[in-house]
Design an enzyme around this catalytic site. Structure first.
Site, PDB file in Angstrom:
ATOM      1  N   ASP A 128       0.870  -1.181   0.000  1.00 28.17           N
ATOM      2  CA  ASP A 128       0.000   0.000   0.000  1.00 28.17           C
ATOM      3  C   ASP A 128       0.903   1.224   0.000  1.00 28.17           C
ATOM      4  O   ASP A 128       2.105   1.129   0.247  1.00 28.17           O
ATOM      5  CB  ASP A 128      -0.888  -0.010   1.260  1.00 28.17           C
ATOM      6  N   SER A 129       0.291   2.404  -0.220  1.00 32.53           N
ATOM      7  CA  SER A 129       1.056   3.645  -0.154  1.00 32.53           C
ATOM      8  C   SER A 129       1.502   3.948   1.270  1.00 32.53           C
ATOM      9  O   SER A 129       2.357   4.804   1.472  1.00 32.53           O
ATOM     10  CB  SER A 129       0.189   4.792  -0.675  1.00 32.53           C
ATOM     11  N   CYS A 168      -3.690  -0.964  -1.957  1.00 35.75           N
ATOM     12  CA  CYS A 168      -3.968   0.468  -2.118  1.00 35.75           C
ATOM     13  C   CYS A 168      -5.065   0.696  -3.171  1.00 35.75           C
ATOM     14  O   CYS A 168      -4.934   0.231  -4.320  1.00 35.75           O
ATOM     15  CB  CYS A 168      -2.677   1.153  -2.561  1.00 35.75           C
ATOM     16  N   GLU A 189      -5.972   9.242  10.157  1.00 37.53           N
ATOM     17  CA  GLU A 189      -4.592   9.165  10.672  1.00 37.53           C
ATOM     18  C   GLU A 189      -4.376  10.101  11.865  1.00 37.53           C
ATOM     19  O   GLU A 189      -3.422   9.930  12.620  1.00 37.53           O
ATOM     20  CB  GLU A 189      -3.592   9.447   9.540  1.00 37.53           C
ATOM     21  N   CYS A 220     -11.187   3.197  -0.495  1.00 40.98           N
ATOM     22  CA  CYS A 220      -9.852   3.636  -0.064  1.00 40.98           C
ATOM     23  C   CYS A 220      -9.530   2.875   1.218  1.00 40.98           C
ATOM     24  O   CYS A 220     -10.427   2.619   2.046  1.00 40.98           O
ATOM     25  CB  CYS A 220      -9.883   5.146   0.191  1.00 40.98           C
ATOM     26  N   HIS A 232      -8.368   3.492   4.019  1.00 42.60           N
ATOM     27  CA  HIS A 232      -8.673   4.044   5.349  1.00 42.60           C
ATOM     28  C   HIS A 232     -10.164   4.054   5.685  1.00 42.60           C
ATOM     29  O   HIS A 232     -10.531   4.156   6.846  1.00 42.60           O
ATOM     30  CB  HIS A 232      -8.168   5.491   5.435  1.00 42.60           C
TER      31      HIS A 232
HETATM   32  N1  DGL Z   1      -3.903   3.975   0.323  1.00 43.07           N
HETATM   33  C1  DGL Z   1      -4.542   5.018  -0.430  1.00 43.07           C
HETATM   34  C2  DGL Z   1      -5.777   4.441  -1.130  1.00 43.07           C
HETATM   35  O1  DGL Z   1      -6.334   3.443  -0.730  1.00 43.07           O
HETATM   36  C3  DGL Z   1      -4.920   6.191   0.461  1.00 43.07           C
HETATM   37  C4  DGL Z   1      -3.744   7.044   0.869  1.00 43.07           C
HETATM   38  C5  DGL Z   1      -3.023   7.686  -0.307  1.00 43.07           C
HETATM   39  O2  DGL Z   1      -3.531   8.674  -0.876  1.00 43.07           O
HETATM   40  O3  DGL Z   1      -1.967   7.183  -0.657  1.00 43.07           O
HETATM   41  O4  DGL Z   1      -6.205   4.987  -2.104  1.00 43.07           O
END
Ligand code: DGL
Length: 270
Positions: free
Chosen positions: A10-11, A73, A152, A184, A186
């Site tokens: 993931d990012s 991600c 976060e 997403c 989160h």
């Molecule tokens: N992990 C990213 C997503 O699910 C969210 C955070 C980001 O913008 O990198 O799209």
């Protein structure tokens, strides 16, 4: 039977919401997680940058002996996977297609809401897959860029978050959607607030859950399910300070990962 690990990336730490579902559904699997905490966010980056980052994330994970890779991600799944997924010698799956398929099965009135980062919404990836599943489906997509920093910062259950959710979700409520994809990593942590705003009659789709089921199905079909876990069942790598990752990550994963994450120089894997 195949005891090799599954790679998941993931990012940042949000992908741990996907990992949590995989751990629950597939308790014998060993997983190596990479969180690109040094280059987050992906949601605001250009298509070329997200593809470049995704390639290096996969290149790093490929240094392990893996049987499959899961792109946890939402943004990387929506933007980069359509360009990259077929280029590897092991299956590389994302979260978009499984969540879209689950939503297409869940909807009764054919109207589906999608929320995600700016990048995910701009890519139109959900609408494209939903249309393939059923051309009659109407999709309403809204970017909710404030949701990631709110989660976060520990604001998931604050009144301010509910007000912002009411604002963001207005077009989806007005569309009459009976199903909403939390597109997403989160957003599953905002499920309570989102459910309150959307109302009981709207089905929320958590891509982590749908993806874990499709990973299980794919491994089963290919005879790749693990019989037993490795001694070090879960390994974590990040591209920035591992201690920050461990603190918030424990919240996402609902178990302590303190001391388990290592730092890696991701720029080497271009
Ligand atoms: N992990 C990213 C997503 O699910 C969210 C955070 C980001 O913008 O990198 O799209």
């Amino acid at each position: 039977m195949d005891n090799r690990r599954i790679g998941l990336f993931d990012s940042g730490l949000g992908g741990l919401t996907v990992m949590k579902e995989l751990m629950q559904l597939l308790p014998n699997e060993s997983i190596v997680y990479f969180g690109d905490t040094g280059r987050i966010p992906y949601g605001t980056k250009s298509v070329d940058t997200v593809i470049k980052y995704t390639k290096s994330d996969i290149n790093f994970l490929k240094t392990f002996d893996l049987k499959a890779i899961v792109t946890a991600c939402g943004t990387a799944s929506a933007i980069a996977l359509p360009h990259l997924a077929n280029q590897y010698d092991i299956p590389v799956m994302g979260v978009v297609a499984p969540a879209a398929r689950a939503a297409a099965r869940a909807t009764k009135n054919g109207c589906i809401g999608v929320i995600g980062t700016n990048g995910t919404v701009r890519s139109d990836a959900y609408r494209k897959i939903l249309e393939k599943e059923n051309p009659a489906i109407q999709t309403v997509s809204v970017a909710c860029p404030l949701f990631v920093p709110l989660v976060e910062s520990g604001y998931a259950e604050k009144a301010a978050t509910k007000m912002i959710a009411e604002e963001y979700l207005k077009p989806i409520i007005e569309s009459g959607a009976d199903t909403l994809i939390l597109g997403c990593t989160h957003y599953p942590l905002l499920k309570k607030v989102i459910a309150e705003v959307m109302g009981e009659h709207v089905t929320l789709i958590n891509p982590g859950v749908s993806t874990a089921y499709e990973v299980k199905e794919m491994l089963g079909e290919k005879g790749l399910l693990a019989e037993e876990p490795h001694k070090e069942q879960y390994r974590f790598y990040v591209s920035d300070d591992p201690s920050d990752f461990a603190k918030l990550g424990s919240l996402f994963l609902e178990r302590s990962i303190s001391g388990l994450a290592e730092q890696v120089d991701i720029e080497q894997y271009i």
